[in-house]
Design a protein around this motif. Structure first.
Motif, PDB file in Angstrom:
ATOM      1  N   MET A 279      -4.774 -62.335  20.497  1.00  0.00           N
ATOM      2  CA  MET A 279      -5.998 -61.532  20.483  1.00  0.00           C
ATOM      3  C   MET A 279      -6.241 -60.949  21.866  1.00  0.00           C
ATOM      4  O   MET A 279      -5.983 -61.607  22.879  1.00  0.00           O
ATOM      5  CB  MET A 279      -7.189 -62.376  20.054  1.00  0.00           C
ATOM      6  CG  MET A 279      -7.119 -62.749  18.593  1.00  0.00           C
ATOM      7  SD  MET A 279      -8.692 -63.312  17.940  1.00  0.00           S
ATOM      8  CE  MET A 279      -9.692 -61.871  18.181  1.00  0.00           C
ATOM      9  N   VAL A 280      -6.736 -59.707  21.894  1.00  0.00           N
ATOM     10  CA  VAL A 280      -7.054 -59.017  23.134  1.00  0.00           C
ATOM     11  C   VAL A 280      -8.517 -58.595  23.072  1.00  0.00           C
ATOM     12  O   VAL A 280      -8.946 -57.997  22.085  1.00  0.00           O
ATOM     13  CB  VAL A 280      -6.176 -57.753  23.324  1.00  0.00           C
ATOM     14  CG1 VAL A 280      -6.497 -57.073  24.640  1.00  0.00           C
ATOM     15  CG2 VAL A 280      -4.713 -58.083  23.203  1.00  0.00           C
ATOM     16  N   LEU A 281      -9.254 -58.890  24.118  1.00  0.00           N
ATOM     17  CA  LEU A 281     -10.648 -58.477  24.238  1.00  0.00           C
ATOM     18  C   LEU A 281     -10.722 -57.404  25.307  1.00  0.00           C
ATOM     19  O   LEU A 281     -10.204 -57.588  26.412  1.00  0.00           O
ATOM     20  CB  LEU A 281     -11.519 -59.675  24.623  1.00  0.00           C
ATOM     21  CG  LEU A 281     -13.010 -59.436  24.756  1.00  0.00           C
ATOM     22  CD1 LEU A 281     -13.607 -59.043  23.405  1.00  0.00           C
ATOM     23  CD2 LEU A 281     -13.692 -60.684  25.284  1.00  0.00           C
ATOM     24  N   THR A 282     -11.329 -56.250  24.976  1.00  0.00           N
ATOM     25  CA  THR A 282     -11.422 -55.143  25.923  1.00  0.00           C
ATOM     26  C   THR A 282     -12.783 -55.122  26.610  1.00  0.00           C
ATOM     27  O   THR A 282     -13.773 -55.573  26.046  1.00  0.00           O
ATOM     28  CB  THR A 282     -11.188 -53.795  25.215  1.00  0.00           C
ATOM     29  OG1 THR A 282     -12.142 -53.635  24.169  1.00  0.00           O
ATOM     30  CG2 THR A 282      -9.779 -53.707  24.640  1.00  0.00           C
ATOM     31  N   GLU A 283     -12.797 -54.591  27.812  1.00  0.00           N
ATOM     32  CA  GLU A 283     -14.022 -54.508  28.607  1.00  0.00           C
ATOM     33  C   GLU A 283     -15.079 -53.629  27.928  1.00  0.00           C
ATOM     34  O   GLU A 283     -16.269 -53.914  27.991  1.00  0.00           O
ATOM     35  CB  GLU A 283     -13.665 -53.933  29.980  1.00  0.00           C
ATOM     36  CG  GLU A 283     -14.831 -53.709  30.902  1.00  0.00           C
ATOM     37  CD  GLU A 283     -14.400 -53.112  32.236  1.00  0.00           C
ATOM     38  OE1 GLU A 283     -15.247 -53.115  33.143  1.00  0.00           O
ATOM     39  OE2 GLU A 283     -13.255 -52.646  32.389  1.00  0.00           O
ATOM     40  N   TYR A 284     -14.635 -52.564  27.292  1.00  0.00           N
ATOM     41  CA  TYR A 284     -15.526 -51.619  26.610  1.00  0.00           C
ATOM     42  C   TYR A 284     -15.128 -51.526  25.142  1.00  0.00           C
ATOM     43  O   TYR A 284     -14.024 -51.883  24.764  1.00  0.00           O
ATOM     44  CB  TYR A 284     -15.432 -50.222  27.240  1.00  0.00           C
ATOM     45  CG  TYR A 284     -15.722 -50.214  28.716  1.00  0.00           C
ATOM     46  CD1 TYR A 284     -17.010 -50.390  29.192  1.00  0.00           C
ATOM     47  CD2 TYR A 284     -14.697 -50.047  29.635  1.00  0.00           C
ATOM     48  CE1 TYR A 284     -17.279 -50.391  30.547  1.00  0.00           C
ATOM     49  CE2 TYR A 284     -14.952 -50.045  30.997  1.00  0.00           C
ATOM     50  CZ  TYR A 284     -16.239 -50.217  31.447  1.00  0.00           C
ATOM     51  OH  TYR A 284     -16.502 -50.224  32.790  1.00  0.00           O
ATOM     52  N   TYR A 285     -16.022 -50.992  24.345  1.00  0.00           N
ATOM     53  CA  TYR A 285     -15.700 -50.740  22.942  1.00  0.00           C
ATOM     54  C   TYR A 285     -14.802 -49.522  22.825  1.00  0.00           C
ATOM     55  O   TYR A 285     -15.019 -48.527  23.510  1.00  0.00           O
ATOM     56  CB  TYR A 285     -16.968 -50.477  22.120  1.00  0.00           C
ATOM     57  CG  TYR A 285     -17.762 -51.712  21.819  1.00  0.00           C
ATOM     58  CD1 TYR A 285     -17.366 -52.596  20.824  1.00  0.00           C
ATOM     59  CD2 TYR A 285     -18.915 -52.002  22.520  1.00  0.00           C
ATOM     60  CE1 TYR A 285     -18.093 -53.736  20.535  1.00  0.00           C
ATOM     61  CE2 TYR A 285     -19.654 -53.139  22.243  1.00  0.00           C
ATOM     62  CZ  TYR A 285     -19.236 -54.000  21.247  1.00  0.00           C
ATOM     63  OH  TYR A 285     -19.943 -55.130  20.978  1.00  0.00           O
ATOM     64  N   VAL A 286     -13.822 -49.604  21.945  1.00  0.00           N
ATOM     65  CA  VAL A 286     -13.061 -48.422  21.539  1.00  0.00           C
ATOM     66  C   VAL A 286     -13.879 -47.813  20.415  1.00  0.00           C
ATOM     67  O   VAL A 286     -14.102 -48.443  19.387  1.00  0.00           O
ATOM     68  CB  VAL A 286     -11.636 -48.804  21.047  1.00  0.00           C
ATOM     69  CG1 VAL A 286     -10.937 -47.586  20.468  1.00  0.00           C
ATOM     70  CG2 VAL A 286     -10.833 -49.416  22.179  1.00  0.00           C
ATOM     71  N   GLU A 287     -14.355 -46.608  20.629  1.00  0.00           N
ATOM     72  CA  GLU A 287     -15.212 -45.934  19.649  1.00  0.00           C
ATOM     73  C   GLU A 287     -14.341 -45.093  18.720  1.00  0.00           C
ATOM     74  O   GLU A 287     -14.079 -43.924  18.981  1.00  0.00           O
ATOM     75  CB  GLU A 287     -16.247 -45.063  20.357  1.00  0.00           C
ATOM     76  CG  GLU A 287     -17.213 -45.822  21.233  1.00  0.00           C
ATOM     77  CD  GLU A 287     -18.277 -46.580  20.449  1.00  0.00           C
ATOM     78  OE1 GLU A 287     -18.438 -46.335  19.225  1.00  0.00           O
ATOM     79  OE2 GLU A 287     -18.941 -47.431  21.070  1.00  0.00           O
ATOM     80  N   HIS A 288     -13.877 -45.693  17.644  1.00  0.00           N
ATOM     81  CA  HIS A 288     -13.035 -44.979  16.692  1.00  0.00           C
ATOM     82  C   HIS A 288     -13.919 -44.121  15.791  1.00  0.00           C
ATOM     83  O   HIS A 288     -14.925 -44.601  15.264  1.00  0.00           O
ATOM     84  CB  HIS A 288     -12.226 -45.969  15.852  1.00  0.00           C
ATOM     85  CG  HIS A 288     -11.143 -45.337  15.064  1.00  0.00           C
ATOM     86  ND1 HIS A 288     -11.375 -44.648  13.900  1.00  0.00           N
ATOM     87  CD2 HIS A 288      -9.807 -45.285  15.278  1.00  0.00           C
ATOM     88  CE1 HIS A 288     -10.236 -44.194  13.430  1.00  0.00           C
ATOM     89  NE2 HIS A 288      -9.260 -44.578  14.249  1.00  0.00           N
ATOM     90  N   PRO A 289     -13.575 -42.828  15.591  1.00  0.00           N
ATOM     91  CA  PRO A 289     -14.424 -41.928  14.814  1.00  0.00           C
ATOM     92  C   PRO A 289     -14.627 -42.337  13.352  1.00  0.00           C
ATOM     93  O   PRO A 289     -15.634 -41.999  12.752  1.00  0.00           O
ATOM     94  CB  PRO A 289     -13.716 -40.580  14.888  1.00  0.00           C
ATOM     95  CG  PRO A 289     -12.521 -40.758  15.716  1.00  0.00           C
ATOM     96  CD  PRO A 289     -12.410 -42.176  16.139  1.00  0.00           C
ATOM     97  N   GLU A 290     -13.671 -43.068  12.762  1.00  0.00           N
ATOM     98  CA  GLU A 290     -13.801 -43.456  11.357  1.00  0.00           C
ATOM     99  C   GLU A 290     -14.181 -44.928  11.193  1.00  0.00           C
ATOM    100  O   GLU A 290     -14.988 -45.274  10.354  1.00  0.00           O
ATOM    101  CB  GLU A 290     -12.493 -43.194  10.614  1.00  0.00           C
ATOM    102  CG  GLU A 290     -12.592 -43.497   9.126  1.00  0.00           C
ATOM    103  CD  GLU A 290     -11.354 -43.048   8.377  1.00  0.00           C
ATOM    104  OE1 GLU A 290     -10.890 -43.820   7.517  1.00  0.00           O
ATOM    105  OE2 GLU A 290     -10.864 -41.939   8.631  1.00  0.00           O
ATOM    106  N   TYR A 291     -13.590 -45.800  11.986  1.00  0.00           N
ATOM    107  CA  TYR A 291     -13.785 -47.239  11.804  1.00  0.00           C
ATOM    108  C   TYR A 291     -14.896 -47.821  12.666  1.00  0.00           C
ATOM    109  O   TYR A 291     -15.257 -48.981  12.515  1.00  0.00           O
ATOM    110  CB  TYR A 291     -12.481 -47.986  12.083  1.00  0.00           C
ATOM    111  CG  TYR A 291     -11.347 -47.513  11.214  1.00  0.00           C
ATOM    112  CD1 TYR A 291     -11.391 -47.707   9.835  1.00  0.00           C
ATOM    113  CD2 TYR A 291     -10.264 -46.850  11.744  1.00  0.00           C
ATOM    114  CE1 TYR A 291     -10.373 -47.256   9.021  1.00  0.00           C
ATOM    115  CE2 TYR A 291      -9.232 -46.403  10.944  1.00  0.00           C
ATOM    116  CZ  TYR A 291      -9.297 -46.610   9.579  1.00  0.00           C
ATOM    117  OH  TYR A 291      -8.286 -46.163   8.785  1.00  0.00           O
TER     118      TYR A 291
END
Length: 154
Positions: free
Chosen positions: A82-94
């Motif tokens: 598992m990888v936790l990112t510093e910021y959210y990846v804002e996916h346009p659909e999901y």
């Protein structure tokens, strides 16, 4: 009453053993490159596109470097990490996500940071920059190349 107490104590003991013997720890990796990618649903031979771990790509998966530069085997961190990112990846659909699972290998020539991740964005239809169709390939390009702090559950 004794049976209920014994069962509760037994479950508590087992649960605490599972939590205390966890072999995983979060490993912090600052200033890592984060990109996004897209591939066609079928490879040139007509077979379904799969990740290096053998799964059909889906949002929530990421690619990482191989352990040995120039190869497509053995990721730098194990599949399923598992990888936790510093910021959210804002996916346009999901929608937004900040945790992902390592399921693929990419950037075999190490042109990015050591613990770079490439976020799966979706299957593309034309996979071309020069056409007039906007698809997941274009969205992945639009995501660009970012530098974030990452944590890996190793």
């Amino acid at each position: 009453m004794k049976r209920k107490l014994f069962t509760s104590l037994g479950l508590a003991l087992v649960f605490s053993m599972v939590l205390s013997t966890s072999a995983f720890a979060w490993v912090y990796k600052p200033n890592q490159t984060v990109t996004a990618y897209s591939l066609p649903t079928k490879k040139s031979d007509g077979t379904t596109t799969r990740t290096a771990s053998g799964k059909i790509p889906a949002y929530g998966m990421v690619a990482v470097h191989p352990k040995v530069q120039g190869t497509h085997s053995n990721p730098i961190v194990p599949f399923g990490t598992m990888v936790l990112t510093e910021y959210y990846v804002e996916h346009p659909e999901y929608g937004p996500a900040d945790y992902f699972t390592v399921e693929d290998i990419g950037d075999v020539n190490y042109s990015n940071s050591e613990y770079w991740i490439d976020v799966w964005y979706g299957f593309c239809t034309t996979c071309s920059r020069t056409d007039s169709t906007w698809d997941w390939f274009d969205e992945a390009l639009y995501f660009g190349r970012q530098t974030w702090d990452l944590e890996f559950n190793l």
